[in-house]
Design an enzyme around this catalytic site. Sequence first.
Site, mmCIF file in Angstrom:
data_model
loop_
_atom_site.group_PDB
_atom_site.id
_atom_site.type_symbol
_atom_site.label_atom_id
_atom_site.label_comp_id
_atom_site.label_asym_id
_atom_site.label_seq_id
_atom_site.Cartn_x
_atom_site.Cartn_y
_atom_site.Cartn_z
ATOM 1 N N ARG A 130 0.971 -1.270 0.193
ATOM 2 C CA ARG A 130 0.092 -0.187 -0.090
ATOM 3 C C ARG A 130 0.985 1.320 0.236
ATOM 4 O O ARG A 130 1.979 1.445 0.802
ATOM 5 C CB ARG A 130 -0.908 0.174 1.304
ATOM 6 C CG ARG A 130 -1.512 1.234 1.608
ATOM 7 C CD ARG A 130 -2.584 1.379 2.481
ATOM 8 N NE ARG A 130 -3.811 0.641 1.926
ATOM 9 C CZ ARG A 130 -4.961 0.778 2.639
ATOM 10 N NH1 ARG A 130 -5.426 1.434 3.502
ATOM 11 N NH2 ARG A 130 -6.125 -0.044 2.229
ATOM 12 N N GLN A 184 -10.352 -4.016 -2.987
ATOM 13 C CA GLN A 184 -11.574 -3.588 -2.409
ATOM 14 C C GLN A 184 -12.756 -3.575 -3.419
ATOM 15 O O GLN A 184 -13.618 -4.231 -3.022
ATOM 16 C CB GLN A 184 -11.271 -1.883 -2.224
ATOM 17 C CG GLN A 184 -12.518 -1.283 -1.720
ATOM 18 C CD GLN A 184 -12.996 -1.617 -0.174
ATOM 19 O OE1 GLN A 184 -12.221 -1.476 0.764
ATOM 20 N NE2 GLN A 184 -14.065 -2.164 0.184
HETATM 21 N N1 CP Z 1 -11.132 0.120 2.840
HETATM 22 C C1 CP Z 1 -9.916 -0.098 3.132
HETATM 23 O O1 CP Z 1 -9.044 -0.215 2.459
HETATM 24 O O2 CP Z 1 -9.804 0.280 4.531
HETATM 25 P P1 CP Z 1 -8.359 0.366 5.131
HETATM 26 O O3 CP Z 1 -7.671 1.715 4.962
HETATM 27 O O4 CP Z 1 -8.697 0.189 6.793
HETATM 28 O O5 CP Z 1 -7.375 -0.738 4.979
HETATM 29 N N1 NVA Z 2 -9.912 6.674 -0.941
HETATM 30 C C1 NVA Z 2 -9.509 6.339 0.093
HETATM 31 C C2 NVA Z 2 -9.740 4.964 0.292
HETATM 32 C C3 NVA Z 2 -9.364 4.430 1.678
HETATM 33 C C4 NVA Z 2 -9.389 2.952 1.742
HETATM 34 C C5 NVA Z 2 -8.314 6.804 0.395
HETATM 35 O O1 NVA Z 2 -7.203 6.639 -0.641
HETATM 36 O O2 NVA Z 2 -7.794 7.337 1.517
#
Ligand code: CP
Ligand code: NVA
Length: 309
Positions: A110, A140
């Site tokens: 991430r 997601q």
């Molecule tokens: N929806 C999602 O990816 O949540 P997190 O940021 O908690 O991983």
């Molecule tokens: N669009 C949001 C999604 C979080 C899961 C972000 O990138 O922060």
Amino acid sequence: MPVKKQKDKRDLLSINDLTRDEVDELLEHTAKLKKKLKKSIPYQPLKGKTLAMIFSKSSTRTRVSFEVGMSQLGGQAIFLTPGDIQLGRGEPLADTARTLSRYVDGILIRTYSQDDVVDLARYADVPVINGLTDLLHPCQILSDIYTIVERRGSYQGLKVAHIGDGNNVANTWIQAAALLGFDLNIACPPKYQPDGGILDESLKIASSKINILHDPREAVKDVEVINTDVWTSMGQEAEQEQRLSDFQGFQVNHELLSSAPPEAVVMHCLPAHRGEEITEDVLEGKQSIVFDQAENRLHLQKAILEKFL
Ligand code: CP
Ligand code: NVA
């Protein structure tokens, strides 16, 4: 720099790394994995396997569901932030990729830039899975599609609306709609459109309708799913005040739901900012399925782990 690859290594950097048939297989396998877990039937095809998880941004769902998923499948996960490893002190991604590939069987990442994820995958000998970038969030939206299919049987004839920011979540919904052939309305302020490249590529292959609109009421009028996401994504905190004002009128609230079919469900990948993109009563209301979505991250990602590792 020489790039050596395992012949059969595959990455999941975007939904487009899968064919439609493969998505269907993943959805079917997810249902089996979920059933096994609910019946406490042990299933450990990843015994002895290790997943390295690099997180440059916060996470509750992605981190915990992948970690628990690896453990349920018999393997283990190692959580790494850039501060824990030399990446944070400037060691190149290419070196990190090649080093980790000597120890682990897969890498989840991430981070901010999609290019960094592509770069990591290019140098890694093991599969790389995208756990969210500024551009995309494939795990997601695959989980969300599973959640929808679990309720209605299939994604054939589905119509989804995404209300709010044309962000990573919106971009991924666009790719999913094009690949799987369901209709999608995105309603966003003109300044916050989805990624132009993704939209163009997706429109070229789409057999379904993908509309970019600026009126949330028009977008939800005949849909079964209303999705939203935060107005300020991770990494955009400096723009928060401006965004709060620019997104006025794009809240998923009771009034917006009155323009949609009464059986429409409300989705949000979470975390939610109550009172901004969604009201408390809608998030907690009977049309909301946000915690089913959160749960299904675990089941769908276990299917991903089994397929890719
Ligand atoms: N929806 C999602 O990816 O949540 P997190 O940021 O908690 O991983
Ligand atoms: N669009 C949001 C999604 C979080 C899961 C972000 O990138 O922060």
